[in-house]
Each structure stands twice: as structure tokens, then as C-alpha cells.
Design a protein around this motif. Sequence first.
Motif, PDB file in Angstrom:
ATOM      1  N   GLU A 161       0.858  -1.177   0.000  1.00 38.29           N
ATOM      2  CA  GLU A 161       0.000   0.000   0.000  1.00 38.29           C
ATOM      3  C   GLU A 161       0.895   1.228   0.000  1.00 38.29           C
ATOM      4  OE1 GLU A 161      -4.142  -0.756   2.083  1.00 38.29           O
ATOM      5  OE2 GLU A 161      -2.496  -1.034   3.493  1.00 38.29           O
ATOM      6  N   TYR A 162       0.618   2.158  -0.906  1.00 38.25           N
ATOM      7  CA  TYR A 162       1.433   3.366  -1.000  1.00 38.25           C
ATOM      8  C   TYR A 162       0.858   4.430  -0.073  1.00 38.25           C
ATOM      9  CZ  TYR A 162       3.795   1.009  -4.752  1.00 38.25           C
ATOM     10  OH  TYR A 162       4.531   0.094  -5.465  1.00 38.25           O
ATOM     11  N   THR A 163       1.268   4.319   1.189  1.00 35.29           N
ATOM     12  CA  THR A 163       0.811   5.220   2.240  1.00 35.29           C
ATOM     13  C   THR A 163       2.010   5.688   3.047  1.00 35.29           C
ATOM     14  OG1 THR A 163       0.553   3.495   3.918  1.00 35.29           O
ATOM     15  CG2 THR A 163      -1.334   3.873   2.436  1.00 35.29           C
ATOM     16  N   PHE A 164       1.801   6.705   3.859  1.00 30.53           N
ATOM     17  CA  PHE A 164       2.894   7.199   4.695  1.00 30.53           C
ATOM     18  C   PHE A 164       3.261   6.200   5.788  1.00 30.53           C
ATOM     19  CE2 PHE A 164       1.294  11.224   2.897  1.00 30.53           C
ATOM     20  CZ  PHE A 164       2.462  11.594   2.252  1.00 30.53           C
ATOM     21  N   GLU A 165       2.305   5.387   6.192  1.00 33.06           N
ATOM     22  CA  GLU A 165       2.628   4.340   7.162  1.00 33.06           C
ATOM     23  C   GLU A 165       3.601   3.332   6.547  1.00 33.06           C
ATOM     24  OE1 GLU A 165      -1.050   6.334   8.427  1.00 33.06           O
ATOM     25  OE2 GLU A 165      -0.424   5.465   6.519  1.00 33.06           O
ATOM     26  N   THR A 166       3.382   2.978   5.273  1.00 29.57           N
ATOM     27  CA  THR A 166       4.297   2.063   4.583  1.00 29.57           C
ATOM     28  C   THR A 166       5.685   2.671   4.467  1.00 29.57           C
ATOM     29  OG1 THR A 166       2.535   1.020   3.292  1.00 29.57           O
ATOM     30  CG2 THR A 166       4.760   0.873   2.399  1.00 29.57           C
ATOM     31  N   TRP A 167       5.755   3.905   3.970  1.00 27.67           N
ATOM     32  CA  TRP A 167       7.060   4.539   3.793  1.00 27.67           C
ATOM     33  C   TRP A 167       7.746   4.792   5.135  1.00 27.67           C
ATOM     34  CZ3 TRP A 167       3.828   7.734   0.050  1.00 27.67           C
ATOM     35  CH2 TRP A 167       3.881   7.168  -1.235  1.00 27.67           C
ATOM     36  N   GLY A 168       6.946   5.138   6.151  1.00 27.06           N
ATOM     37  CA  GLY A 168       7.531   5.320   7.474  1.00 27.06           C
ATOM     38  C   GLY A 168       8.181   4.046   7.985  1.00 27.06           C
ATOM     39  N   GLN A 169       7.493   2.914   7.798  1.00 32.51           N
ATOM     40  CA  GLN A 169       8.051   1.637   8.241  1.00 32.51           C
ATOM     41  C   GLN A 169       9.296   1.277   7.438  1.00 32.51           C
ATOM     42  OE1 GLN A 169       6.874  -0.130  11.014  1.00 32.51           O
ATOM     43  NE2 GLN A 169       8.913  -1.033  10.710  1.00 32.51           N
ATOM     44  N   GLN A 170       9.290   1.599   6.157  1.00 36.51           N
ATOM     45  CA  GLN A 170      10.483   1.346   5.343  1.00 36.51           C
ATOM     46  C   GLN A 170      11.686   2.111   5.896  1.00 36.51           C
ATOM     47  OE1 GLN A 170      10.206   2.605   1.202  1.00 36.51           O
ATOM     48  NE2 GLN A 170      12.413   2.422   0.951  1.00 36.51           N
ATOM     49  N   LEU A 183      17.029  12.577  10.223  1.00 43.92           N
ATOM     50  CA  LEU A 183      16.231  12.325   9.038  1.00 43.92           C
ATOM     51  C   LEU A 183      15.968  13.650   8.332  1.00 43.92           C
ATOM     52  CD1 LEU A 183      13.632   9.858  10.633  1.00 43.92           C
ATOM     53  CD2 LEU A 183      15.864   9.316   9.607  1.00 43.92           C
ATOM     54  N   VAL A 184      16.315  13.712   7.054  1.00 47.60           N
ATOM     55  CA  VAL A 184      16.190  14.932   6.261  1.00 47.60           C
ATOM     56  C   VAL A 184      15.315  14.615   5.050  1.00 47.60           C
ATOM     57  CG1 VAL A 184      17.442  16.704   4.966  1.00 47.60           C
ATOM     58  CG2 VAL A 184      18.501  15.648   6.983  1.00 47.60           C
ATOM     59  N   ALA A 185      14.350  15.480   4.745  1.00 48.32           N
ATOM     60  CA  ALA A 185      13.450  15.160   3.631  1.00 48.32           C
ATOM     61  C   ALA A 185      12.904  16.409   2.973  1.00 48.32           C
ATOM     62  CB  ALA A 185      12.301  14.277   4.114  1.00 48.32           C
ATOM     63  N   ALA A 200       6.784  11.270   5.535  1.00 47.01           N
ATOM     64  CA  ALA A 200       7.281   9.904   5.734  1.00 47.01           C
ATOM     65  C   ALA A 200       8.282   9.832   6.879  1.00 47.01           C
ATOM     66  CB  ALA A 200       7.901   9.381   4.440  1.00 47.01           C
ATOM     67  N   ILE A 201       9.210  10.797   6.959  1.00 52.34           N
ATOM     68  CA  ILE A 201      10.208  10.723   8.036  1.00 52.34           C
ATOM     69  C   ILE A 201       9.579  11.045   9.386  1.00 52.34           C
ATOM     70  CG2 ILE A 201      12.164  11.162   6.500  1.00 52.34           C
ATOM     71  CD1 ILE A 201      12.326  14.009   7.704  1.00 52.34           C
ATOM     72  N   MET A 202       8.599  11.960   9.410  1.00 53.51           N
ATOM     73  CA  MET A 202       7.927  12.228  10.687  1.00 53.51           C
ATOM     74  C   MET A 202       7.108  11.022  11.134  1.00 53.51           C
ATOM     75  SD  MET A 202       6.845  16.234  10.898  1.00 53.51           S
ATOM     76  CE  MET A 202       5.855  16.349   9.399  1.00 53.51           C
ATOM     77  N   GLN A 203       6.465  10.339  10.178  1.00 50.15           N
ATOM     78  CA  GLN A 203       5.729   9.122  10.516  1.00 50.15           C
ATOM     79  C   GLN A 203       6.669   8.097  11.129  1.00 50.15           C
ATOM     80  OE1 GLN A 203       2.067   8.411   9.500  1.00 50.15           O
ATOM     81  NE2 GLN A 203       2.583   7.267  11.340  1.00 50.15           N
ATOM     82  N   ALA A 204       7.853   7.947  10.542  1.00 50.49           N
ATOM     83  CA  ALA A 204       8.842   7.006  11.068  1.00 50.49           C
ATOM     84  C   ALA A 204       9.252   7.371  12.486  1.00 50.49           C
ATOM     85  CB  ALA A 204      10.068   6.973  10.156  1.00 50.49           C
ATOM     86  N   ALA A 205       9.502   8.665  12.716  1.00 51.78           N
ATOM     87  CA  ALA A 205       9.956   9.114  14.031  1.00 51.78           C
ATOM     88  C   ALA A 205       8.867   8.977  15.095  1.00 51.78           C
ATOM     89  CB  ALA A 205      10.433  10.558  13.950  1.00 51.78           C
ATOM     90  N   ASP A 261      12.946   5.719  18.732  1.00 48.41           N
ATOM     91  CA  ASP A 261      14.338   5.331  18.946  1.00 48.41           C
ATOM     92  C   ASP A 261      15.211   5.491  17.714  1.00 48.41           C
ATOM     93  OD1 ASP A 261      12.632   2.964  18.152  1.00 48.41           O
ATOM     94  OD2 ASP A 261      14.611   2.091  17.828  1.00 48.41           O
ATOM     95  N   ILE A 262      14.619   5.656  16.538  1.00 49.11           N
ATOM     96  CA  ILE A 262      15.449   5.694  15.321  1.00 49.11           C
ATOM     97  C   ILE A 262      15.800   7.117  14.896  1.00 49.11           C
ATOM     98  CG2 ILE A 262      14.637   3.455  14.474  1.00 49.11           C
ATOM     99  CD1 ILE A 262      13.451   6.506  12.625  1.00 49.11           C
ATOM    100  N   ALA A 263      15.198   8.140  15.501  1.00 47.86           N
ATOM    101  CA  ALA A 263      15.367   9.514  15.025  1.00 47.86           C
ATOM    102  C   ALA A 263      16.015  10.416  16.070  1.00 47.86           C
ATOM    103  CB  ALA A 263      14.025  10.086  14.612  1.00 47.86           C
ATOM    104  N   ARG A 264      17.114  11.061  15.689  1.00 49.44           N
ATOM    105  CA  ARG A 264      17.763  12.042  16.559  1.00 49.44           C
ATOM    106  C   ARG A 264      17.208  13.448  16.302  1.00 49.44           C
ATOM    107  NH1 ARG A 264      24.173  11.447  16.463  1.00 49.44           N
ATOM    108  NH2 ARG A 264      23.866  13.035  18.077  1.00 49.44           N
ATOM    109  N   GLY A 265      16.640  13.635  15.136  1.00 47.85           N
ATOM    110  CA  GLY A 265      16.070  14.919  14.758  1.00 47.85           C
ATOM    111  C   GLY A 265      15.580  14.822  13.337  1.00 47.85           C
ATOM    112  N   VAL A 266      14.709  15.757  12.936  1.00 49.96           N
ATOM    113  CA  VAL A 266      14.221  15.773  11.553  1.00 49.96           C
ATOM    114  C   VAL A 266      14.422  17.174  10.971  1.00 49.96           C
ATOM    115  CG1 VAL A 266      12.520  13.946  11.942  1.00 49.96           C
ATOM    116  CG2 VAL A 266      11.828  16.338  12.167  1.00 49.96           C
ATOM    117  N   ALA A 267      14.801  17.208   9.699  1.00 46.30           N
ATOM    118  CA  ALA A 267      14.898  18.464   8.957  1.00 46.30           C
ATOM    119  C   ALA A 267      13.914  18.391   7.801  1.00 46.30           C
ATOM    120  CB  ALA A 267      16.317  18.680   8.449  1.00 46.30           C
TER     121      ALA A 267
END
Length: 304
Positions: free
Chosen positions: A88-97, A112-114, A121-126, A131-137
Motif C-alpha cells: 500500500e502506497y501510504t505514509f505508514e508504509t514509507w515510514g516503516q520502510q 532524518l532529512v526530507a 514519511a520521516i515524521m511518521q517514522a519518528a 528510537d530511530i530519530a535524533r532529529g528531523v529536517a
Amino acid sequence: MAVTTSTESTAIATQTWIWQGFPITYQTQGSEGPAVVMVHGFGASLYHWRKNLPVLASTCRVYALDLIGFGGAAKPAPGPLKPGEQVEYTFETWGQQIVDFCREVVREPAFLVANSIGCIAIMQAAVDNPDIARGVALLNCTLRLLHDRRRATQPWFKRLGAPLLQRILRQKRIGKAFFNQIARAETVRKILLKAYACKDAVTDELVDLLLAPARDAGAAEVFLAFTGYSQGPLPEDLLEALPCPALILWGEDDPWEPIALGREFIKFPQVKEFIPLAGVGHCPQDEAPEQVNPILQEWILGQG
């Protein structure tokens, strides 16, 4: 699993990581410093970071990743996840990737920079896996103005027109014909000339880099699946829950994501800086790397 290939592209070798049974392309450069993962926007690819990756690699270990469905990554049929068959092409999919990439390839928390939809997608992941994100740009984060929850605030022709177009494009023959009209060099160039304030940045190389993946099998289906996606998170939903600091850069001349609306994100305590970029459009990392690169370097290294 990561496998180095011999393919050379813009002087940096691509690599392949297998995710959910699908090949995903990425590039990496740099031998020391904090880890940085860069994610492109809609219709783009890891090559949209070709002007940034080598510069940031002087102080960081940098990765540029293709989201599934784009660039050199697999373009499986849309549908509920079946490893090796469809996604499924969703932000949940890309976030998990992105989460799995950080855990399996980067193997430590990353900055994470995007750009554009990659910001969601990177905010969804964070948000899902702090635990995987130190910061987002976030560079010209998509506002998702055609989201179902946004339509009440839009002019009547947009409220009615967008759903109508989505219904029309769901018809396979019409949808593919529409995609084929867009996936042409002259059309891509026109879109870029609108998105970029600096017209000199719209080169033949850029057009070719964005157009090549559109010729892959499955590219039309991915495009149509995403154009019909008006659900999922809005940026403010994720900013409110973001577990790490955020830096926002915004090209003031973006024709699609108005900076006046972007400035409203300053109200979220997670947003530590909001930096407008004068005379820059929707893709600052490619259009104005001489401005973006030092800002990102200083911010990343300043986080300790």
C-alpha cells in the motif's frame, strides 16, 4: 540485507537493500560523524540529493534512500502488503520502510532529512519509532492541501474538482493515458520550471534523472495510487507528536506549499528553527544547495 552493485551514478555507487522482498536502492558516503538519512519527494529519487550527499559526507555518514515505488526501488502493484508482490502506497508504509532501513542498514539512530512528501514519511517514522530519530529536517514539507480533512477550507472548485479527478483517474485506461502525458520530457520540464524559482537549475540532467524511473514497469500504477490517496496524516498531526527536535527550511517562492501556511508550524515546540529561503522554490536541496548544505551541517553537528 545490503548488496553493493557496480552501477555508478553521479560518481557515487548505488547499493541495494531487500525490504519485504523488494529491492530498494540507496547511496551512502562518509566514514565518520552522525548518521543522516535523506528522503526525496513525490516523483523524485535519491538523485535529488546528489548536490548534498557529498558535501554532508565531509562531516557525517550520509544515506540517500529511494522510497518504494520511486527511483530505482521496486514498483510493486498497489494493495495490502504481500511481501514480494504488492504494497500500500501510504505514509505508514514509507515510514516503516525508513524505520527498517535505519535498523538494518544504518544500525543506529539517525538525523532524518526530507523534501515535500518525504517530510511526512520521516515524521511518521519518528513518531511510530522514536528510537530511530535524533532529529528531523523538513524542506518545504507538503501541506497536503487536497487531504480529505483540508477540503472544507478550500475554494468550491477544489473541493469538488479534486475528488472528481481522482474518480476519473481510477479508470485504468484514462489513468494510464494521463500518466503517459505527464511522463514526457517536455511535461516534466514545465513542471520543474514552475517548481523551481531559479530556472537555470532545471537542467537536462535533472529532467532525465526524474524521467527515467517513470519508464519502469509499475510506475503508472504507483503514480495513480498516490494521486488517489487523500487520507493518512497531516503534517500538524505528526509535528504535535514528534519525539525529537525539528528544523524547517522553506523556499519562499514555492508555488505549491505556501510559506505563509508553513510558518504556522513554528507554534509547535518541537520546531526549533524555521528558516525561509528567499528566491527559492519547492526543492531547496537541489535548487540552492549552497544555502541548504551549511544550514544542515551546522544544525546536525549542533545537536551533539
